[in-house]
Motif scaffolding. Structure first.
Motif, PDB file in Angstrom:
ATOM      1  N   ASN A   1       0.830  -1.199   0.000  1.00 26.27           N
ATOM      2  CA  ASN A   1       0.000   0.000   0.000  1.00 26.27           C
ATOM      3  C   ASN A   1       0.875   1.264   0.000  1.00 26.27           C
ATOM      4  O   ASN A   1       0.547   2.258  -0.649  1.00 26.27           O
ATOM      5  CB  ASN A   1      -0.924   0.003   1.208  1.00 26.27           C
TER       6      ASN A   1
ATOM      7  N   THR B   1       0.678   3.976  -2.969  1.00 21.68           N
ATOM      8  CA  THR B   1       0.426   5.390  -2.688  1.00 21.68           C
ATOM      9  C   THR B   1       1.453   6.270  -3.380  1.00 21.68           C
ATOM     10  O   THR B   1       1.117   7.314  -3.965  1.00 21.68           O
ATOM     11  CB  THR B   1       0.447   5.645  -1.165  1.00 21.68           C
TER      12      THR B   1
ATOM     13  N   ARG C   1      -7.688  12.726  -4.470  1.00 19.09           N
ATOM     14  CA  ARG C   1      -7.479  11.335  -4.043  1.00 19.09           C
ATOM     15  C   ARG C   1      -8.608  10.884  -3.142  1.00 19.09           C
ATOM     16  O   ARG C   1      -8.799  11.414  -2.037  1.00 19.09           O
ATOM     17  CB  ARG C   1      -6.129  11.227  -3.332  1.00 19.09           C
TER      18      ARG C   1
ATOM     19  N   SER D   1     -10.816   7.504  -1.324  1.00 20.77           N
ATOM     20  CA  SER D   1     -10.516   6.210  -0.714  1.00 20.77           C
ATOM     21  C   SER D   1     -11.807   5.564  -0.226  1.00 20.77           C
ATOM     22  O   SER D   1     -12.743   6.258   0.189  1.00 20.77           O
ATOM     23  CB  SER D   1      -9.546   6.380   0.462  1.00 20.77           C
TER      24      SER D   1
ATOM     25  N   HIS E   1     -11.622   3.559   2.270  1.00 17.96           N
ATOM     26  CA  HIS E   1     -11.300   3.293   3.678  1.00 17.96           C
ATOM     27  C   HIS E   1     -11.520   4.554   4.508  1.00 17.96           C
ATOM     28  O   HIS E   1     -11.500   5.674   3.991  1.00 17.96           O
ATOM     29  CB  HIS E   1      -9.851   2.819   3.804  1.00 17.96           C
TER      30      HIS E   1
ATOM     31  N   HIS F   1     -11.050   7.723   6.699  1.00 19.65           N
ATOM     32  CA  HIS F   1     -10.043   8.763   6.926  1.00 19.65           C
ATOM     33  C   HIS F   1     -10.723   9.917   7.650  1.00 19.65           C
ATOM     34  O   HIS F   1     -11.957  10.012   7.670  1.00 19.65           O
ATOM     35  CB  HIS F   1      -9.449   9.253   5.601  1.00 19.65           C
TER      36      HIS F   1
ATOM     37  N   LYS G   1      -6.302  12.517   1.408  1.00 16.93           N
ATOM     38  CA  LYS G   1      -7.255  11.470   1.052  1.00 16.93           C
ATOM     39  C   LYS G   1      -8.624  11.785   1.649  1.00 16.93           C
ATOM     40  O   LYS G   1      -8.731  12.239   2.787  1.00 16.93           O
ATOM     41  CB  LYS G   1      -6.769  10.106   1.558  1.00 16.93           C
TER      42      LYS G   1
END
Length: 624
Positions: free
Chosen positions: A235, A239, A251, A253, A255, A257, A263
């Motif tokens: 990862n 990145t 950017r 994601s 996931h 954050h 991100k």
């Protein structure tokens, strides 16, 4: 100089409006966290990124790593190895976001999906072949206007296999060795939580079997921990690669954050606001018509659910309050979303269930989603029964012959409807007689839905009802042509049978009276000796108009847009009249007994008179 300064101020103001509008709709995509910092930090970070594109008049560019491959855990997480409804909704949601941006920012918005399966697939036991099949199916899932695809093989040669791709990535971009990763896990709380999450994810995702993996849970957890460390390293490399190759892209994601930047966490389904992905879950359409993600094993435990199939593969679950849904097979007729067939599969020795036993709101929502619904294996006792069922979806249109139109060949037909001839494509009540006009507004005399019941089936392959999904036609031509078509008005005329007798004019593109979406309003010409249907236009020169009609004919008869429904005895169709066009194929004397019953249904807010407005009982047995 003064004039130049004024222009600069105006441009600066407009640019700020674009930023403001972008951030407004971006919030709808953002997955917020408990410690979310978007409003305090992330918004200004994003604004600076946006100004890079806007100041130079470039499309706004975004990138999202994701859509790697399906989880190999088909026992408890997903249906199988190919994309399903989850990916379909997610891609449509992201593409629609870009389309919203295009409407207020002319250069538009481009969305790059970096499919990162190659980076990690070997750690979860997914083969190259399986990953490739997923990616091919994924790219063909929807007709995208703004999405493009990238992956590791966009930057490294894949001639020597995916292992070589990963080696190239790590050798050029990874700056963390195993010891450094282990030190970070020990000393950094955020990294430690990431590691634990990856470890648990790998343990759940890996298809552990006795033949190729250790038996003990402890040993398997240890192996997952080692894989998690490798994932952290990869990862890190990924990145750095993305930062180098896409330095200005916003950017995103999947996931969690804190959204301070660089991100930003997004939820890919419009009604599920969690950081949760379709490649680890299945979709459940709830009783409230919201689509959410959950593990397959959880969805299968829900009471009264039905599984929807697509290409004979499980696609998603529908939740309902009626147990009968569990005895029904649901299948999308033309993927991804044109037509859906609901077939009762109960005991053949039992009486067929009443057509009204299925939740009417669920049926209506399915009709809005897929354009039309076919009910097969349900019974309709009489025309009165059909009117009662149909009235759940609107107010029946009251013709002078009643609410039910009996459609069957006449010995001496007065037009193509009452003959064996083909019926050109049209929408219902496009040419109303004066007594049905109401206010004269389209929405006040045009049904939103209509039902067709097959009382007597035609010979196989004859007298088929043709259905065209106008939404697919508009998707195929694109936004620029749609805007041009909005300037076109077509004039129609046909003689008086039970309809017609007066010329009507309709814009080629209108707005759906309820949803506001663009809809295609096109009717096909006919040169039948029984009844001509004439088209003309004052909007275009004759040559241009003829070329437009030729183009429209090609588009509506494209296999991606057209369905020919072969009737079976007892079939019952519910059709959305604003989205869809329909017609009929020709028949022979083998089909003289073909008989359909039709009820047209106005929106419940319509001003036109309906059955309930008339004091006399209509003659339901009269043939139009």
């Amino acid at each position: 100089m003064k004039l130049i300064m004024n222009i600069v101020k105006i441009e600066t103001k407009n640019n700020q409006l674009v930023v403001s509008q972008f951030i407004k709709i971006f919030r709808q995509l953002l997955a917020t966290a408990k410690n979310d910092c978007f409003e305090t930090k992330g918004k200004s970070f994003l604004s600076e990124q946006l100004m890079y594109f806007i100041n130079s008049g470039q499309p706004i560019e975004m990138i999202l790593p994701g859509f790697p491959c399906k989880s190999p855990n088909t026992n408890s997480k997903v249906f199988g190895y190919l994309p399903d409804r989850g990916e379909e909704i997610a891609l449509r949601n992201l593409d629609d976001f870009c389309e919203q941006v295009r409407k207020f920012y002319a250069p538009g918005c481009k969305f790059v999906i970096f499919s990162d399966g190659t980076t990690f697939s070997d750690l979860i036991g997914v083969s190259e072949e399986t990953q490739d099949k997923y990616n091919i199916a994924l790219k063909n899932l929807i007709k995208s206007r703004h999405i493009s695809w990238e992956s590791l093989d966009s930057f490294f040669s894949s001639e020597n296999g995916y292992d070589n791709l990963r080696e190239e990535l790590m050798s050029q971009y990874c700056s963390l060795n195993k010891q450094q990763v282990e030190a970070q896990i020990q000393n950094d709380e955020e990294i430690r939580q990431t590691y634990q999450g990856l470890k648990n994810f790998l343990f759940q995702d890996n298809p552990w079997t006795d033949s190729n993996h250790p038996e003990s849970k402890k040993t398997r957890l240890k192996q997952s921990g080692e894989f998690a460390k490798i994932m952290i390293q990869r990862n890190d490399a990924l990145t750095k690669l993305l930062s180098e190759k896409f330095p200005h892209h916003i950017r995103l994601s999947v996931h969690c954050h804190n959204n301070a930047g660089p991100k930003f966490a997004v939820h890919v389904l419009p009604n599920d606001y969690r950081c949760i992905t379709p490649w680890h879950n299945v979709v459940v359409k709830t009783k409230n018509n919201e689509e959410i993600l959950m593990k397959r094993e959880e969805a299968e435990k829900l009471p009264s659910t039905a599984k929807v199939l697509c290409h004979q593969q499980p696609w998603y679950f529908i939740e309902s309050s009626e147990e009968i849904w569990s005895d029904c097979e649901l299948e999308i007729i033309k993927p991804p979303r044109t037509g859906i067939r609901i077939t009762y599969q109960g005991n053949d020795n039992q009486r067929k269930p009443d057509c009204s036993c299925l939740n009417s709101m669920t049926l209506q929502n399915l009709c809005l989603e897929y354009g039309f619904v076919v009910l097969r294996g349900f019974h309709v006792d009489s025309k009165e029964h059909l009117v009662k069922f149909s009235s759940q979806f609107g107010k029946p249109v009251m013709w002078d012959f009643g609410a039910v139109h009996t459609v069957r060949p006449k010995k001496v037909p007065d037009g193509y409807i009452a003959s064996r001839e083909a019926v050109p494509l049209h929408w219902d009540v496009s040419m109303p007689p004066p007594y049905l006009e109401a206010s004269g507004r389209y929405e006040d005399f045009t049904p939103q839905f209509f039902t067709l019941y097959c009382h007597q089936a035609p010979a196989s392959g004859e007298g088929q009802t043709t259905v065209v999904d106008g939404r697919r036609v508009l998707e195929n031509v694109g936004s620029a042509k749609i805007e041009a078509w909005k300037q076109v008005v077509i004039d129609y005329y046909t003689k008086l049978t039970y309809y017609g007798g007066k010329g009507r004019s309709y814009p080629l593109i209108m707005q759906h009276p309820i949803t506001g979406e663009d809809i295609l309003r096109y009717q096909e010409a006919s040169t039948s000796k029984l009844q001509t249907f004439d088209l003309s236009s004052k909007s275009l020169p004759q040559q241009d108009f003829q070329e437009l009609i030729a183009e429209l004919q090609t588009l509506v008869y494209d296999d991606n847009c057209l369905i020919c429904h072969d009737w079976q005895q007892g079939d019952l169709l519910l059709i959305e009249n604003h989205y869809m066009l329909h017609g009929r194929t020709a028949a022979s004397d083998l089909t003289d007994d073909r008989e359909l019953w039709r009820v047209q249904l106005l929106s419940k807010d319509s001003t036109q008179k309906s059955v309930s407005d008339f004091p006399l009982t209509p003659d339901l047995n009269k043939v139009a």
